[in-house]
Design a protein around this motif. Structure first.
Motif, PDB file in Angstrom:
ATOM      1  N   ILE A 167      -3.727 -26.763  25.540  1.00  0.00           N
ATOM      2  CA  ILE A 167      -2.465 -26.943  24.828  1.00  0.00           C
ATOM      3  C   ILE A 167      -2.147 -28.432  24.766  1.00  0.00           C
ATOM      4  N   ASP A 168      -1.830 -28.899  23.574  1.00  0.00           N
ATOM      5  CA  ASP A 168      -1.483 -30.306  23.399  1.00  0.00           C
ATOM      6  C   ASP A 168       0.008 -30.492  23.703  1.00  0.00           C
ATOM      7  N   SER A 222      14.691 -23.298  17.985  1.00  0.00           N
ATOM      8  CA  SER A 222      14.713 -24.143  19.190  1.00  0.00           C
ATOM      9  C   SER A 222      16.139 -24.545  19.553  1.00  0.00           C
ATOM     10  N   ASN A 277       5.541 -33.799  24.528  1.00  0.00           N
ATOM     11  CA  ASN A 277       6.542 -33.476  25.535  1.00  0.00           C
ATOM     12  C   ASN A 277       6.069 -33.968  26.907  1.00  0.00           C
ATOM     13  N   GLU A 335      14.068 -33.329  22.102  1.00  0.00           N
ATOM     14  CA  GLU A 335      12.727 -33.072  22.640  1.00  0.00           C
ATOM     15  C   GLU A 335      12.091 -31.890  21.921  1.00  0.00           C
ATOM     16  N   PRO A 364       6.461 -24.882  21.125  1.00  0.00           N
ATOM     17  CA  PRO A 364       5.989 -23.732  20.333  1.00  0.00           C
ATOM     18  C   PRO A 364       4.747 -23.047  20.893  1.00  0.00           C
ATOM     19  N   TRP A 365       4.097 -23.631  21.896  1.00  0.00           N
ATOM     20  CA  TRP A 365       2.964 -22.930  22.502  1.00  0.00           C
ATOM     21  C   TRP A 365       3.444 -21.907  23.521  1.00  0.00           C
ATOM     22  N   ALA A 420      -4.361 -22.448  26.782  1.00  0.00           N
ATOM     23  CA  ALA A 420      -3.623 -21.315  26.233  1.00  0.00           C
ATOM     24  C   ALA A 420      -4.068 -20.039  26.935  1.00  0.00           C
ATOM     25  N   GLY A 457      10.704 -29.038  19.760  1.00  0.00           N
ATOM     26  CA  GLY A 457      11.194 -28.455  18.518  1.00  0.00           C
ATOM     27  C   GLY A 457      12.613 -28.871  18.170  1.00  0.00           C
ATOM     28  N   VAL A 505      13.519 -29.782  31.513  1.00  0.00           N
ATOM     29  CA  VAL A 505      13.765 -29.851  30.063  1.00  0.00           C
ATOM     30  C   VAL A 505      14.503 -28.603  29.580  1.00  0.00           C
ATOM     31  N   ASN A 506      15.046 -28.699  28.364  1.00  0.00           N
ATOM     32  CA  ASN A 506      15.703 -27.556  27.727  1.00  0.00           C
ATOM     33  C   ASN A 506      14.660 -26.578  27.210  1.00  0.00           C
ATOM     34  N   HIS A 507      14.935 -25.291  27.377  1.00  0.00           N
ATOM     35  CA  HIS A 507      14.153 -24.253  26.708  1.00  0.00           C
ATOM     36  C   HIS A 507      15.113 -23.375  25.923  1.00  0.00           C
ATOM     37  N   ASN A 508      14.582 -22.763  24.870  1.00  0.00           N
ATOM     38  CA  ASN A 508      15.310 -21.619  24.330  1.00  0.00           C
ATOM     39  C   ASN A 508      14.476 -20.388  24.648  1.00  0.00           C
ATOM     40  N   SER A 557      10.921 -22.053  21.100  1.00  0.00           N
ATOM     41  CA  SER A 557      10.608 -22.852  19.920  1.00  0.00           C
ATOM     42  C   SER A 557      10.706 -24.346  20.192  1.00  0.00           C
ATOM     43  N   VAL A 558      11.293 -24.705  21.351  1.00  0.00           N
ATOM     44  CA  VAL A 558      11.275 -26.126  21.717  1.00  0.00           C
ATOM     45  C   VAL A 558       9.831 -26.526  21.992  1.00  0.00           C
TER      46      VAL A 558
END
Ligand SMILES: [Cu+2]
Lengths: 195, 303
Positions: free
Chosen positions: A4-5, B40, A9, B56, A130-131, A22, B58, A86-89, A127-128
């Protein structure tokens, strides 16, 4: 599986000493497949199975989900953690259960969610990053498992009877097999994916 | 050359700025979709409860899109106010109002699609209205130019090669094709419909452009518009094929997929240019070509 690239981030990338691959297909050293959700699809006598009091846990750590595939009972609580800086959704892409999408900042309180309908395997995604993609299977009974590092699964305490067992993999799809459990006995079943 | 009495250079330049920013907005929106960044930021109109969330992953694309959209919305308000202050043509002032209503509707659709978790019909409507709004800003730029105000370069329509009616077919075909593309992108239908639509739309564009180039090439405005539309359509078909091929090549990959994103977003942006070029061509054809019927003044006599 491809690496995963995470270079866009750095706060995610820094948490992985070795590049993160992945987890769409993970083949164990013994040639078995990891992260296959296995459950009794049919054959159980109608009964009410109480969900465990302990919540199932889904952690976001290093910008990947732990575990990658998670089994949970209907009405059992799902505890969602953000161990990252970090933020995640968190987006539950369920179809039978109502879908939802919520943000979870670093150090935020854990989320507690429930799913009240059986739904075997839907994605939970971010989606922050996307992997980030995990899968949740909601079972109406406690007889489910996810294959681990040796590719095996165990369904314990199954009453005697004849059952249809289903194995579900995010890429290779669904397989079914039948098994008969005798009183006090054990039964084995093997699923084979691939050509 | 004498200045046109109704020409307002500032307004015209501002219209160009608005059209250019709108194209950037289309690029930003296309990037959000191609990078799967739409969700996101789960909340709207605020982002993570803030005006400015940490940009940061998405969030950079989704919130960046919201920021450019806010700017375009404000610019459209300025355009409308400006039109109302100096523009004498009532229909153009009305077009300014339509543009503002469209951009407001567009913002609401964008917010709704986030809150409702990207239902295909709202996302596709958002993508299609974006294309219409961009064409509107290009048309306003056209209408406010001194070149437009100098009046049409009139040519009689040859009844053997009618193109006044035909020219309207291009924008409708292109819009239909854009809508199919949007629906495929938001997973309502397979991409096969958009792929099958491509030769049809290309054929219609070529039919109109070649008819102009063969029979009305003496009219410089029409000739330029036809060449521009043909050239843009040519690029668009190429980008469409490239976008499709990278998609196939990346079938098993996980995000990010930079090459697929680049070609797809370019395809969306040049799609907006195709739409605007077909609208402009239709406008110019309707303005410059005198319909064959007009040469019968006796029609005005009542029975
Ligand atoms: Cu994330």
């Amino acid at each position: 599986m491809p690496v995963i690239d995470m270079s866009s981030n750095p706060q995610c990338e820094r948490q992985h000493p070795a590049p993160q691959r992945a987890e769409v297909v993970v083949v164990n050293p013994n040639g078995t497949l990891k992260n296959v959700f296995v459950w009794i699809k049919s054959g159980l006598a109608p009964a009410h199975w109480a969900p465990p009091a302990e919540p199932a846990r889904l952690d976001q750590h290093g910008c990947v989900y732990q575990p990658h595939v998670l089994g949970i009972m209907k009405d059992q609580r799902l505890e969602i953690l953000n161990s990252d800086p970090v933020n995640h959704n968190v987006h539950a892409e369920s179809v039978t259960n109502p879908a939802w999408n919520e943000s979870q900042p670093p150090r935020a309180e854990h989320k507690f969610k429930q799913f009240d309908t059986q739904e075997v395997l839907f994605p939970v995604t971010c989606s922050v990053h996307p992997w980030m993609r995990s899968y949740v299977g909601v079972s109406p009974h406690p007889f489910f498992a996810v294959t681990g590092d040796d590719g095996s699964f165990t369904l314990q305490g199954v009453p005697p009877g004849t059952y249809t067992i289903e194995a579900v993999h995010e890429k290779y799809g669904r397989k079914e097999g039948n098994v008969t459990v005798t009183p006090g006995g054990a039964a084995t079943l093997e699923f084979t994916y691939g050509s | 050359m004498a200045a046109e009495p109704n020409f307002h250079p500032g307004l015209h330049r501002w219209s160009m700025v608005l059209a250019f920013c709108t194209l950037l907005l289309v690029v930003a929106g296309g990037t959000v979709t191609s990078r799967d960044a739409g969700l996101s930021v789960p909340d709207w109109p605020l982002s993570y409860g803030k005006i400015m969330p940490p940009m940061e992953g998405g969030i950079l694309y989704e919130h960046g899109h919201r920021m450019i959209a806010t700017m375009v919305g404000l610019f459209t308000i300025v355009s409308m106010v400006w039109l109302f202050r100096v523009e004498k043509r009532r229909w153009l002032r009305i077009l300014g109002v339509i543009a503002l209503l469209a951009v407001i509707a567009q913002g609401v659709l964008g917010g709704l699609t986030v809150l409702l978790l990207l239902p295909w019909y709202i996302s596709s409507a958002h993508a299609s209205l974006a294309q219409l709004f961009f064409s509107t800003t290009v048309a306003i730029t056209l209408f406010t130019s001194s070149w437009w105000l100098r009046g049409p370069a009139l040519t009689d329509e040859d009844p053997r090669y009618p193109v006044r009616g035909l020219s309207l077919a291009a924008p409708f075909c292109v819009l239909g094709q854009l809508a199919l593309g949007a629906a495929a992108r938001h997973k309502a239908i397979g991409s096969i419909y958009h792929i099958c639509g491509a030769p049809i739309v290309t054929g219609v564009v070529l039919w109109i452009s070649l008819r102009i180039l063969l029979h009305y090439a003496g009219n410089r405005e029409l000739r330029s518009a036809a060449v521009a539309l043909t050239g843009i359509t040519f690029c668009q078909v190429f980008l469409g094929i490239a976008a499709y091929m990278t998609r196939i090549a990346y079938a098993d990959a996980v995000q990010p997929m930079p090459l697929m994103v680049t070609f797809t977003v370019l395809h969306v942006a040049v799609g907006a240019l195709t739409m605007a070029a077909s609208v402009s061509l239709a406008i110019l054809v309707r303005r410059n070509l005198i319909a064959a019927e007009v040469s019968y003044p006796a029609l005005a006599v009542a029975k």
